[in-house]
Design a protein around this motif. Sequence first.
Motif, PDB file in Angstrom:
ATOM      1  N   HIS A   1      36.875  34.473  51.761  1.00  0.00           N
ATOM      2  CA  HIS A   1      37.988  34.832  50.875  1.00  0.00           C
ATOM      3  C   HIS A   1      38.581  36.158  51.340  1.00  0.00           C
ATOM      4  O   HIS A   1      38.337  37.214  50.777  1.00  0.00           O
ATOM      5  CB  HIS A   1      37.479  34.957  49.442  1.00  0.00           C
ATOM      6  N   GLY A   2      39.348  36.107  52.410  1.00  0.00           N
ATOM      7  CA  GLY A   2      39.998  37.304  52.930  1.00  0.00           C
ATOM      8  C   GLY A   2      39.039  38.238  53.643  1.00  0.00           C
ATOM      9  O   GLY A   2      37.834  38.066  53.635  1.00  0.00           O
ATOM     10  N   THR A   3      39.584  39.219  54.332  1.00  0.00           N
ATOM     11  CA  THR A   3      38.799  40.282  54.941  1.00  0.00           C
ATOM     12  C   THR A   3      39.397  41.596  54.491  1.00  0.00           C
ATOM     13  O   THR A   3      40.469  41.640  53.907  1.00  0.00           O
ATOM     14  CB  THR A   3      38.837  40.183  56.475  1.00  0.00           C
ATOM     15  N   GLY A   4      38.719  42.680  54.758  1.00  0.00           N
ATOM     16  CA  GLY A   4      39.217  43.966  54.300  1.00  0.00           C
ATOM     17  C   GLY A   4      38.958  44.154  52.818  1.00  0.00           C
ATOM     18  O   GLY A   4      37.877  43.889  52.324  1.00  0.00           O
ATOM     19  N   ARG A   5      39.985  44.605  52.071  1.00  0.00           N
ATOM     20  CA  ARG A   5      39.823  44.990  50.668  1.00  0.00           C
ATOM     21  C   ARG A   5      40.367  43.909  49.732  1.00  0.00           C
ATOM     22  O   ARG A   5      41.508  43.473  49.866  1.00  0.00           O
ATOM     23  CB  ARG A   5      40.571  46.294  50.428  1.00  0.00           C
ATOM     24  N   VAL A   6      39.528  43.485  48.763  1.00  0.00           N
ATOM     25  CA  VAL A   6      39.950  42.533  47.735  1.00  0.00           C
ATOM     26  C   VAL A   6      39.343  42.970  46.406  1.00  0.00           C
ATOM     27  O   VAL A   6      38.344  43.700  46.380  1.00  0.00           O
ATOM     28  CB  VAL A   6      39.508  41.083  48.062  1.00  0.00           C
ATOM     29  N   PRO A   7      39.920  42.564  45.267  1.00  0.00           N
ATOM     30  CA  PRO A   7      39.328  42.905  43.968  1.00  0.00           C
ATOM     31  C   PRO A   7      37.874  42.450  43.896  1.00  0.00           C
ATOM     32  O   PRO A   7      37.544  41.315  44.251  1.00  0.00           O
ATOM     33  CB  PRO A   7      40.214  42.152  42.973  1.00  0.00           C
ATOM     34  N   ALA A   8      37.011  43.334  43.431  1.00  0.00           N
ATOM     35  CA  ALA A   8      35.574  43.062  43.457  1.00  0.00           C
ATOM     36  C   ALA A   8      35.183  41.859  42.615  1.00  0.00           C
ATOM     37  O   ALA A   8      34.267  41.110  42.978  1.00  0.00           O
ATOM     38  CB  ALA A   8      34.808  44.302  42.995  1.00  0.00           C
ATOM     39  N   ASP A   9      35.867  41.642  41.487  1.00  0.00           N
ATOM     40  CA  ASP A   9      35.441  40.562  40.599  1.00  0.00           C
ATOM     41  C   ASP A   9      35.803  39.176  41.120  1.00  0.00           C
ATOM     42  O   ASP A   9      35.451  38.172  40.511  1.00  0.00           O
ATOM     43  CB  ASP A   9      36.013  40.758  39.195  1.00  0.00           C
ATOM     44  N   ARG A  10      36.485  39.094  42.267  1.00  0.00           N
ATOM     45  CA  ARG A  10      36.850  37.796  42.829  1.00  0.00           C
ATOM     46  C   ARG A  10      35.836  37.282  43.846  1.00  0.00           C
ATOM     47  O   ARG A  10      36.008  36.185  44.383  1.00  0.00           O
ATOM     48  CB  ARG A  10      38.223  37.879  43.502  1.00  0.00           C
ATOM     49  N   THR A  11      34.833  38.073  44.154  1.00  0.00           N
ATOM     50  CA  THR A  11      33.858  37.680  45.165  1.00  0.00           C
ATOM     51  C   THR A  11      32.442  37.889  44.656  1.00  0.00           C
ATOM     52  O   THR A  11      32.192  38.739  43.797  1.00  0.00           O
ATOM     53  CB  THR A  11      34.036  38.498  46.457  1.00  0.00           C
ATOM     54  N   ALA A  12      31.511  37.123  45.214  1.00  0.00           N
ATOM     55  CA  ALA A  12      30.102  37.331  44.877  1.00  0.00           C
ATOM     56  C   ALA A  12      29.640  38.693  45.376  1.00  0.00           C
ATOM     57  O   ALA A  12      28.861  39.382  44.708  1.00  0.00           O
ATOM     58  CB  ALA A  12      29.251  36.221  45.495  1.00  0.00           C
ATOM     59  N   LEU A  13      30.117  39.102  46.550  1.00  0.00           N
ATOM     60  CA  LEU A  13      29.775  40.422  47.088  1.00  0.00           C
ATOM     61  C   LEU A  13      30.187  41.521  46.116  1.00  0.00           C
ATOM     62  O   LEU A  13      29.416  42.437  45.814  1.00  0.00           O
ATOM     63  CB  LEU A  13      30.481  40.633  48.432  1.00  0.00           C
ATOM     64  N   GLY A  14      31.425  41.435  45.632  1.00  0.00           N
ATOM     65  CA  GLY A  14      31.932  42.458  44.730  1.00  0.00           C
ATOM     66  C   GLY A  14      31.215  42.469  43.396  1.00  0.00           C
ATOM     67  O   GLY A  14      30.878  43.533  42.867  1.00  0.00           O
ATOM     68  N   ARG A  15      30.971  41.303  42.826  1.00  0.00           N
ATOM     69  CA  ARG A  15      30.284  41.249  41.535  1.00  0.00           C
ATOM     70  C   ARG A  15      28.872  41.810  41.648  1.00  0.00           C
ATOM     71  O   ARG A  15      28.386  42.493  40.743  1.00  0.00           O
ATOM     72  CB  ARG A  15      30.248  39.807  41.027  1.00  0.00           C
TER      73      ARG A  15
END
Length: 270
Positions: A166-180
């Motif tokens: 789901h993209g590379t670089g910077r994305v909203p944290a709540d949209r990814t398992a990594l971010g959550r």
Amino acid sequence: MSLAHRCGHVITFGGEEEFAGPITNGGEVVSTAVQTARRTGSAGAIGRAMTVLNCLGRRAAPTSLAEISRRTGLPKSTVHRLLGTLEGQGAVRRAGAGYVLGEAIRRLSDGVETAHRDALRHLLMPHIAELYEATRLPTSLAVLDGHSVVRLVTLYPRTPGGPVPHGTGRVPADRTALGRLLLAYRPEPAALEPELVSIRRAGIAFLGREPAGGLAEMAVPVAAWPDREVAAIGLTGRSGELARTGVERLLRRTALEARLTLRRHRAVLP
């Protein structure tokens, strides 16, 4: 003891004492007690200023003077005086009814963050590559930056129709398992949503962005030392691929090995 030693002060160079004469203020000898008070006062002021900066650094939203006082335990009058000094140096700035870190601090922080992330990428790249080779699934290393997740590196197969992260670089944290997962390991667990509390307890985050058979993610934390999660490692793939026997075990093992690597190289981390 000589009169010189009673009235003056001694500076030590490599174990040798050298008499440097009395400390004066406009010709008046300053007492040892006053000298000590001045030294500790300066150190105390620096410590209080750092406490205020650390408080602001932990919060993305502007923080009011009253809230800074409550969180730091410093009197409001002290916080007001410190904020005025820090604002004059560009270390903080007003934002609405509160304060945020200023450009002077952010410039310093950007340089430190870049070096820190480069070190993480360099140290953990072998582990990311090994996990990718073992699973042949898109494999990412990421860190949290405010409310966004930043992928430092992603390895994935260049096959037509294959799963793409789901993209590379910077994305909203709540949209990814990594971010959550990284949100769940922020230093204020009491303020976490129930879902993030569950992620923290399990030590792993799952996210399926499409119906069964679609793309899904799972991620685990990497701690440089106890209670200090600094990054996350994640896999992306079809739901069935992530559910294969041994995939979660490989991910957790990679994170453990990455932690050991970071602990052996703590000097490069803040």
